[in-house]
Design a protein around this motif. Structure first.
Motif, PDB file in Angstrom:
ATOM      1  N   THR A 109       0.895 -10.201  -6.954  1.00  0.00           N
ATOM      2  CA  THR A 109       2.277  -9.730  -7.160  1.00  0.00           C
ATOM      3  C   THR A 109       2.596  -8.474  -6.368  1.00  0.00           C
ATOM      4  O   THR A 109       3.735  -8.000  -6.392  1.00  0.00           O
ATOM      5  N   THR A 110       1.613  -7.910  -5.666  1.00  0.00           N
ATOM      6  CA  THR A 110       1.832  -6.662  -4.918  1.00  0.00           C
ATOM      7  C   THR A 110       2.804  -6.898  -3.762  1.00  0.00           C
ATOM      8  O   THR A 110       2.667  -7.858  -3.002  1.00  0.00           O
ATOM      9  N   THR A 111       3.750  -5.973  -3.627  1.00  0.00           N
ATOM     10  CA  THR A 111       4.725  -6.067  -2.514  1.00  0.00           C
ATOM     11  C   THR A 111       4.693  -4.820  -1.626  1.00  0.00           C
ATOM     12  O   THR A 111       5.113  -4.875  -0.478  1.00  0.00           O
ATOM     13  N   ASN A 112       4.230  -3.708  -2.183  1.00  0.00           N
ATOM     14  CA  ASN A 112       4.153  -2.456  -1.422  1.00  0.00           C
ATOM     15  C   ASN A 112       2.739  -1.897  -1.532  1.00  0.00           C
ATOM     16  O   ASN A 112       2.138  -1.938  -2.606  1.00  0.00           O
ATOM     17  N   ILE A 113       2.229  -1.356  -0.438  1.00  0.00           N
ATOM     18  CA  ILE A 113       0.849  -0.858  -0.453  1.00  0.00           C
ATOM     19  C   ILE A 113       0.763   0.524   0.183  1.00  0.00           C
ATOM     20  O   ILE A 113       1.620   0.914   1.002  1.00  0.00           O
ATOM     21  N   PHE A 114      -0.267   1.236  -0.210  1.00  0.00           N
ATOM     22  CA  PHE A 114      -0.665   2.487   0.440  1.00  0.00           C
ATOM     23  C   PHE A 114      -2.066   2.275   0.994  1.00  0.00           C
ATOM     24  O   PHE A 114      -2.969   1.869   0.263  1.00  0.00           O
ATOM     25  N   ILE A 115      -2.250   2.509   2.293  1.00  0.00           N
ATOM     26  CA  ILE A 115      -3.553   2.284   2.937  1.00  0.00           C
ATOM     27  C   ILE A 115      -4.164   3.633   3.277  1.00  0.00           C
ATOM     28  O   ILE A 115      -3.512   4.476   3.907  1.00  0.00           O
ATOM     29  N   GLU A 116      -5.423   3.814   2.862  1.00  0.00           N
ATOM     30  CA  GLU A 116      -6.136   5.045   3.200  1.00  0.00           C
ATOM     31  C   GLU A 116      -7.133   4.776   4.318  1.00  0.00           C
ATOM     32  O   GLU A 116      -7.728   3.706   4.417  1.00  0.00           O
ATOM     33  N   SER A 117      -7.281   5.792   5.167  1.00  0.00           N
ATOM     34  CA  SER A 117      -8.308   5.782   6.203  1.00  0.00           C
ATOM     35  C   SER A 117      -8.848   7.203   6.238  1.00  0.00           C
ATOM     36  O   SER A 117      -8.188   8.115   6.732  1.00  0.00           O
TER      37      SER A 117
ATOM     38  N   LEU B 266     -11.558   1.001   5.301  1.00  0.00           N
ATOM     39  CA  LEU B 266     -10.205   1.281   4.819  1.00  0.00           C
ATOM     40  C   LEU B 266     -10.098   0.805   3.378  1.00  0.00           C
ATOM     41  O   LEU B 266     -10.899   0.012   2.912  1.00  0.00           O
ATOM     42  N   HIS B 267      -9.076   1.280   2.683  1.00  0.00           N
ATOM     43  CA  HIS B 267      -8.832   0.779   1.328  1.00  0.00           C
ATOM     44  C   HIS B 267      -7.328   0.713   1.092  1.00  0.00           C
ATOM     45  O   HIS B 267      -6.586   1.627   1.464  1.00  0.00           O
ATOM     46  N   ALA B 268      -6.888  -0.411   0.493  1.00  0.00           N
ATOM     47  CA  ALA B 268      -5.468  -0.617   0.205  1.00  0.00           C
ATOM     48  C   ALA B 268      -5.224  -0.505  -1.294  1.00  0.00           C
ATOM     49  O   ALA B 268      -5.924  -1.125  -2.093  1.00  0.00           O
ATOM     50  N   PHE B 269      -4.216   0.314  -1.670  1.00  0.00           N
ATOM     51  CA  PHE B 269      -3.816   0.477  -3.063  1.00  0.00           C
ATOM     52  C   PHE B 269      -2.453  -0.172  -3.275  1.00  0.00           C
ATOM     53  O   PHE B 269      -1.615  -0.203  -2.361  1.00  0.00           O
ATOM     54  N   ASP B 270      -2.225  -0.669  -4.469  1.00  0.00           N
ATOM     55  CA  ASP B 270      -0.894  -1.134  -4.860  1.00  0.00           C
ATOM     56  C   ASP B 270      -0.014   0.112  -5.032  1.00  0.00           C
ATOM     57  O   ASP B 270      -0.205   0.907  -5.957  1.00  0.00           O
ATOM     58  N   TYR B 271       0.946   0.286  -4.135  1.00  0.00           N
ATOM     59  CA  TYR B 271       1.774   1.502  -4.130  1.00  0.00           C
ATOM     60  C   TYR B 271       2.491   1.703  -5.456  1.00  0.00           C
ATOM     61  O   TYR B 271       2.587   2.823  -5.964  1.00  0.00           O
TER      62      TYR B 271
END
Length: 817
Positions: A342-350, A278-283
């Protein structure tokens, strides 16, 4: 690949010992190469106990030391000299008893011994946190909760995490076993079959995604569906990036990963558990609110998470923020889009990416990551949603994050489970014995291979998409037999054989014969890479345009298939000379590769021929009291070649010899051929080539066309000749000949006199100098004469020798000395 024993226990609930589990996995095809005990604190705090300081006084002979008496339970009170400034009566402390080994954070391990410190006996040590490896502070001893009981184990108080880690040598075809769930699936089948258990795989529960009132919209667009058949994602709001909980850190650290923060650790945790990256991006950094999966222009510069700027290829698949790359798909994240404090919102890809594409990109950039390791073997396209839900569940639990949108799943062409007919009779034929049908069905069920229908002669099974290597009936049979156990297959004790015939000459047999012969002559076999350096073929007669280039070379040093063995052998010579190993005799058999065709642009085929290379340099033998050191020369190698011919029954007199001057890799060389077939080139390696390799010693090389050599052997069949009972007679002649006369001419004329009685002619002396006229030289030759049917008389021998001389005299200017 590292697998946790504790984690497998969580997924199955077994009670077998680690050694038993390792044996089962190995027998099932997942070879356990090592078992290592893991402790979150090195040494596991063994030997450390909770103590209570019941007395504390100043040391009479040292201002900074204290003499204490410490109760460690069971009525034992230890005298301990302590140098900590904060030690005091009534404290609960950690005590290392005599015989305990301490593993500090920064120092070498050391054992606690009974000792005298400034005249006072000390039978232990009151510890600071850095002295036992649980922290960095050395300000003083640790003062613990006053309610702790003296004598209790320190490891229980500090909750030391212990585990056994299996190092599994995963084969490329076992993509389904690159996770704890995958290994556990196999282990369930192995335990149930071999230990008579009834275990089930306990998968972590993934609750349904509950969308909140918060909406973080994002659009997904796949431009190249061949490289990305499926892309799934979700947004999560209100997270707080901090350290992950201790239990999670312990698990990922035990498997060799470094904890970073709770979000990254969760994606790594799910990777280790499910095998799906998986990978998490700073939304908030996805400014376009659109994720585009596409390739970019050749040479685009992109900074990855390791802060290295890399030049992208037009074949690299990228995850982009509209048109700006954020991540190398399936390989490595980008520096600008990663999760930060400082990230508060994320987008996770699978997602599911094309394995070939990931392999090429990983190789192109020299990036070997846990994600690329799994994607390039073939991940499961139908686990993306499960892995995503598992990550969201952990994020919600650990960070109190809130789901801010539905799961977005772009999956244009769904991959379905393949169905295969399995015939029971075929299983029996392949394995060699009958396996009960119930056993077959049980094994398949434990491996989660579904039984769709019972057929007349077998069953119809459905293969899950995680088993990328199971595509045929024989693959299903392999799955059955590796769980059933190769040891359970009965071996037929009957010995059956069949007559086999092989054509003469047998290439392998001839090679072994020649190799053994060369080894007996002091040669060592070299084995060099078939890949070579293209620059070599600008140095000699080779045409560089005929080189066969590697599409994805490991380096510029290995970018073509070799056209010749000599360069690899010269590299070996150079390497040995650097280590002062100067007397070398080496041989190597291998293939030469080059393009063949009418012209460079019209390649008709690839020429691939086997050659045997011999190379010598340095002294012929080590200097000793009996022999003076003498260097090898051209004739050293020539004699070896002739000896090989003799060993193979090749008649030397039928070989055509041509002397050649400087050409290609040689300063001078001799070409040996038979019936227009070139067999050998042997000569001195050119000075220019030696200079390129920085080799000062003379080097001599022989290139044997192995294919041609093998092909001519049919003209020289081995025949049995009984040893003659009649003696061989030697007669010597000293011949004065013209200086330009070659010995070969004399030898041929002597043999023509009577090649039946004259068995051998040898040259034992060549002389020019005092007593010899200018333009003349002396050859001293020996004739070995034998009649295999009777003993020759002196008169017969003298007559034959005289006839031989007369034959020489008729054909050249020759006199006896």
């Amino acid at each position: 690949m590292k697998i946790s024993y504790n984690w497998l226990q969580d997924l199955i609930g077994f009670d077998e010992k680690p050694q038993i589990v390792a044996e089962l996995l190995t027998n099932g095809g997942l070879e356990v190469e090592a078992i290592e005990k893991y402790e979150s604190v090195k040494g596991g705090l063994n030997g450390l106990v909770i103590g209570e300081v019941i007395e504390c006084e100043k040391h009479p002979n040292a201002d900074k030391l204290s003499i204490t008496k410490v109760n460690i339970g069971d009525g034992i009170e230890l005298p301990i000299v302590c140098g900590a400034p904060n030690v005091a009566k009534g404290q609960k402390v950690v005590v290392a008893t005599v015989g305990t080994t301490l593993y500090s954070e920064n120092g070498e391990p050391f054992e606690i011994k009974k000792s005298k410190i400034r005249g006072e006996v000390s039978e232990g040590m009151i510890c600071a946190e850095d002295e036992i490896g649980i922290g960095n502070s050395h300000d003083g001893i640790m003062v613990l909760d006053e309610n702790l009981v003296p004598g209790s184990e320190a490891k229980k108080h500090f909750n030391i995490y212990e585990d056994y880690i299996f190092e599994i040598g995963i084969t490329p075809n076992r993509a389904d076993a690159t996770s704890h769930i995958g290994v556990a699936r196999d282990l369930v089948a192995l335990l149930n079959h071999h230990r008579n258990k009834d275990y089930k795989l306990i998968l972590p529960v993934t609750p349904s995604i509950k969308k909140s009132n918060i909406e973080l919209p994002i659009n997904i667009r796949i431009e190249n569906q061949n490289l990305c058949p499926r892309y799934t994602g979700i947004t999560v709001a209100g997270i707080q990036v901090e350290s992950s909980p201790e239990w999670m850190q312990n698990k990922i650290k035990s498997l060799g990963l470094r904890p970073i923060n709770n979000i990254v650790d969760i994606t790594n945790y799910v990777l280790l558990e499910t095998g799906h990256p998986l990978h998490a991006f700073d939304y908030d950094r996805i400014t376009s609110k659109e994720v585009v999966i596409k390739t970019v222009d050749e040479g685009y510069k992109f900074k990855t998470l390791d802060e290295v700027e890399r030049k992208l290829s037009h074949n690299d698949l990228m995850i982009c923020n509209d048109s700006t790359p954020m991540c190398i798909a399936g390989v490595f994240g980008g520096f600008e889009s990663g999760v930060q404090e400082t990230t508060t919102n994320i987008f996770i890809e699978s997602a599911y990416f094309n394995p070939v594409s990931i392999r090429k990109t990983s190789k192109n950039h020299g990036l070997k990551t846990d994600a690329s390791f799994r994607f390039e073997r073939g991940a499961d396209p139908n686990i993306t949603v499960y892995a995503l839900k598992r990550a969201v569940a952990l994020i919600s639990e650990i960070t109190n994050g809130i789901v801010a949108g539905d799961i977005m799943d772009v999956y244009p062409e769904k991959q379905t489970n393949q169905r295969i007919e399995l015939n029971f009779e075929n299983i029996k034929k392949v394995i060699g014995q009958e396996i009960p049908e119930d056993t077959i069905k049980s094994i398949l069920s434990d491996l989660e291979i579904g039984i769709v229908e019972v057929l007349t002669e077998g069953i119809l099974v459905e293969i899950p998409t995680n088993k990328v290597d199971v595509t045929r009936e024989i693959d299903v049979i392999e799955e059955i037999i590796r769980i059933y156990g190769f040891d359970n297959i009965n071996v037929d004790h009957q010995l059956k054989s069949s007559l086999s015939y092989r054509n003469f000459p047998d290439k392998n047999q001839i090679y072994n014969l020649v190799a053994d012969f060369l080894a007996s002559k002091g040669f060592n076999e070299a084995m060099n890479n078939s890949l070579s350096k293209s620059d070599y073929y600008n140095l000699s007669e080779f045409e560089s345009q005929n080189s066969i280039e590697i599409l994805n070379p490991l380096s510029s040093e290995l970018n073509i298939l070799r056209q010749h063995l000599v360069f690899g052998l010269l590299e070996t010579i150079k390497h040995n000379l650097n280590y002062k190993n100067e007397n070398l005799k080496l041989f190597e058999i291998g293939k030469h590769y080059k393009k063949k065709g009418e012209n460079v642009d019209q390649v008709r085929y690839i020429d691939e021929k086997e050659h045997l290379g011999l190379i010598v340099t340095g002294a012929e033998m080590e200097e000793n009291w009996r022999y003076k050191e003498q260097n090898v020369d051209f004739y050293t190698l020539k004699s070896i070649i002739f000896s090989i011919f003799s060993r193979l029954n090749i008649k030397i007199e039928q070989i055509i010899l041509k002397e050649k001057t400087k050409e290609g890799i040689f300063d001078y060389y001799l070409e040996l051929s038979y019936k227009s077939k070139e067999i050998v080139k042997l000569g001195a390696i050119s000075k220019d080539l030696r200079k390129y390799f920085d080799i000062k010693n003379e080097v001599f090389y022989a290139d044997i066309e192995w294919t041609n050599l093998i092909s001519i052997l049919k003209d020289f069949p081995s025949q049995y000749h009984p040893i003659s009972r009649f003696p061989v007679v030697r007669r010597d002649m000293a011949l004065l000949v013209d200086k330009n006369t070659t010995y070969k001419t004399i030898e041929d004329l002597i043999y023509k006199t009577d090649n039946k009685l004259i068995k051998q002619v040898t040259l034992f002396d060549v002389y020019e100098g005092k007593g010899i006229d200018d333009g003349k030289k002396s050859y001293a030759v020996s004739l070995f004469i034998q009649d295999e049917e009777k003993t020759l008389t002196d008169q017969q021998i003298d007559k034959l020798v005289n006839k031989a001389f007369q034959n020489l005299a008729r054909n050249m200017d020759v006199v006896l000395r």
